[in-house]
Design an enzyme around this catalytic site. Sequence first.
Site, PDB file in Angstrom:
ATOM      1  N   LYS A 142       0.777  -1.296  -0.139  1.00 39.39           N
ATOM      2  CA  LYS A 142      -0.112   0.061  -0.073  1.00 39.39           C
ATOM      3  C   LYS A 142       0.738   1.275  -0.067  1.00 39.39           C
ATOM      4  O   LYS A 142       0.455   2.216  -0.634  1.00 39.39           O
ATOM      5  CB  LYS A 142      -0.780  -0.020   1.210  1.00 39.39           C
ATOM      6  CG  LYS A 142      -2.128  -1.135   1.076  1.00 39.39           C
ATOM      7  CD  LYS A 142      -2.824  -1.095   0.028  1.00 39.39           C
ATOM      8  CE  LYS A 142      -3.649  -2.312   0.106  1.00 39.39           C
ATOM      9  NZ  LYS A 142      -3.216  -3.617  -0.208  1.00 39.39           N
ATOM     10  N   GLY A 146      -9.785  -4.655   5.481  1.00 41.64           N
ATOM     11  CA  GLY A 146     -10.231  -4.005   7.006  1.00 41.64           C
ATOM     12  C   GLY A 146      -9.474  -4.662   8.032  1.00 41.64           C
ATOM     13  O   GLY A 146      -9.380  -4.083   9.017  1.00 41.64           O
ATOM     14  N   GLU A 186     -10.578   1.956  -4.954  1.00 40.04           N
ATOM     15  CA  GLU A 186     -11.253   2.387  -3.945  1.00 40.04           C
ATOM     16  C   GLU A 186     -10.786   3.921  -3.607  1.00 40.04           C
ATOM     17  O   GLU A 186      -9.536   3.930  -3.533  1.00 40.04           O
ATOM     18  CB  GLU A 186     -11.174   1.447  -2.916  1.00 40.04           C
ATOM     19  CG  GLU A 186     -11.449   0.178  -3.046  1.00 40.04           C
ATOM     20  CD  GLU A 186     -11.600  -0.732  -1.850  1.00 40.04           C
ATOM     21  OE1 GLU A 186     -11.123  -0.286  -0.495  1.00 40.04           O
ATOM     22  OE2 GLU A 186     -12.139  -2.030  -2.059  1.00 40.04           O
ATOM     23  N   ARG A 203      -8.506  -7.855  -7.896  1.00 37.92           N
ATOM     24  CA  ARG A 203      -9.328  -9.025  -7.868  1.00 37.92           C
ATOM     25  C   ARG A 203     -10.668  -8.830  -8.121  1.00 37.92           C
ATOM     26  O   ARG A 203     -11.138  -7.532  -8.137  1.00 37.92           O
ATOM     27  CB  ARG A 203      -9.104  -9.963  -6.499  1.00 37.92           C
ATOM     28  CG  ARG A 203      -9.417  -9.045  -5.125  1.00 37.92           C
ATOM     29  CD  ARG A 203      -9.590 -10.094  -3.897  1.00 37.92           C
ATOM     30  NE  ARG A 203      -9.581  -9.082  -2.850  1.00 37.92           N
ATOM     31  CZ  ARG A 203     -10.408  -8.612  -2.263  1.00 37.92           C
ATOM     32  NH1 ARG A 203     -11.683  -8.864  -3.055  1.00 37.92           N
ATOM     33  NH2 ARG A 203     -10.582  -7.793  -1.212  1.00 37.92           N
TER      34      ARG A 203
END
Length: 658
Positions: free
Chosen positions: A116, A165, A275, A292
């Site tokens: 990330k 999450g 996102e 994915r």
Amino acid sequence: MKNTLLIANRGEIACRVIRTARALGWKTVAVYSDADARALHVRLADTAVRIGAAPASESYLRQDAVLDAARRTGAQFIHPGYGFLAENAAFARACEENNITFVGPTAAAIDAMGDKSAAKHRMEAAGVPCLPGYHDEDQSDAALLTAARQIGFPVLLKPSAGGGGKGMHIVHSEADLPALLETARREARGAFGDDRMLIEKYLERARHVEIQVFRDTHGNAVYLFERDCSVQRRHQKIIEEAPAPGVDDALRTRMGEAAVQAADAIEYRGAGTVEFLLAPDHAFYFMEMNTRLQVEHPVTEMITGQDLVAWQLAVALGDTLPLRQEALSIRGHAVEARLYAEDPDRGFLPSIGAYRNVHFPDTEDGLRIDSAILPGTAGVVSAHYDPMLAKVIAWGQDRPAAVARLADALAQIQVPGITTNAPFNQAILQHPAFQAADLSTRFLEDHEISTALSEQTLERALAAAAIATVQALSNRSLAADPCSPWARIEGWQLNAPAQIHLRLCRGDVVHDVRLLPSDCMGTFQVEDTGLQGHMEGEQVVLEASGVRRAIRACVQDADVTVFMPEGPVHLTHWQADASGSHAEEDGACHAPMSGTIVAIVAEAGTDVARGDSLVVMEAMKMEHTLRAPAAGRVQAVLCAVGELVQEGQTLLELEESE
């Protein structure tokens, strides 16, 4: 020769991929663990291969076992589904090295977005808007604290290698950072084998809006519009919808083009989700890219009329995308709820155990249910895997119609033996703020979602449970001695009407119910209620003031579940002893569900206050902190880190303070 596809996953996504592939004429191969030997995806596939024991680390996460299954069955393609190996660059690379096509992006693309921190730097370089944050290599506590101060609290801690999450925590103040950082690192190590963290500015009223993108090997890319996934618990999405409320065509185009820009920057291949956090002023910021297919992809399929799994297989074959951007359009509205085996009334603890005779509503007229559970079947919810039982998706001409259809479907779902979040999801959909599309990632923190039953509903549920329990007890007695009049629990009594007294527990509350047999055909009067009822199959027919209601009640050992329109009511038939009391261990901390001990906070001899942390358990990929029920001293610790414990097992002994 037919194309042969191996699906390296389980559950509803494995079933979905197998059905689509077979419809396109492909041969299919399922893999399964010992826990899934009789699972639906195993039965649907042309061939099935056992790959290990029940724990995912010994089966679905074993790259060698999955690749060996592909070689043994001649599979030229592997679809990873979502979860497990879906975003594992090493596995994608191993597929390439074994001349097997990975139905997903290249290993390089997964690497680019899997870290990330690196992904943030890459997106900033590509001109994709990003939140202020810290993505550097220095992972010392001091460096992270300094970064958090510079960004400004509140901030969001996120595992650099993570997703879904897991390991994410909101830090509201500097004082909270050390403890939350320790927890986040431990969760990241357990979930991803990597405890590096990144920090982002936390937007208080932001929405989670994501864009579905597709890109083929010829450089063509499209976006299939957006989904709003703002309603979340522990950063896990539970309600998703498409299109996102309040997103106009201009904003949709800007976000869609930014998502395609992100995909182009890493030469992406196949299905992906970019996102974004959407601020109230319609500014949007890149969060991450999931490399994915997503759990919530059905809402996109419902509004576009496209089969995204079929698109994935086409791209894997080297074909161009089925449609260009100008040919894609939005029709109506779709909403999805994730059906989890968990108990909202007990802090969303996983509900682990056996279920039987499941009932789903008819999937017609805009309703779709993706599940690995067939209606009317029995099975087990295991502690080894994610607790999602099904995805329930409803379509309507507009948002109110789709929301109403989904709420009605959730009210009809029945999973005897397992507690689900269906009533909780139903309550969310019916909340005024949700219906007004007043959404943010803090929806559940900002709004009280009540699933409380009315007194009248509880009265009917208790009556139905009592009658069903009496019938079950009578059936057991008659099965032992069918000719004995004494086996009939509602039998005749000298000089007084027979009366049956039951004690039914709902949580910590005990309800006394008295039944009076009114005939020899199994009809009972329920004392002090004005209700009478009898059994017809698995339904209790209750009558009051000439109004009849049929209520399904399922009895399993001492447990009885009554399915009311407002939601299931779970009760326990309590057999009292002669003194009318029951034994209960005092001064002990028990496991509320089966799971693994990941941390022991309080040692023997430690003084604790009410609410202090004692033990941290992990079940179904989530951590649960068990706290002291009262002030006292820990007398003994009866568990160990790494131990798999069972529901009800004593973990610590406590001596309460006077």
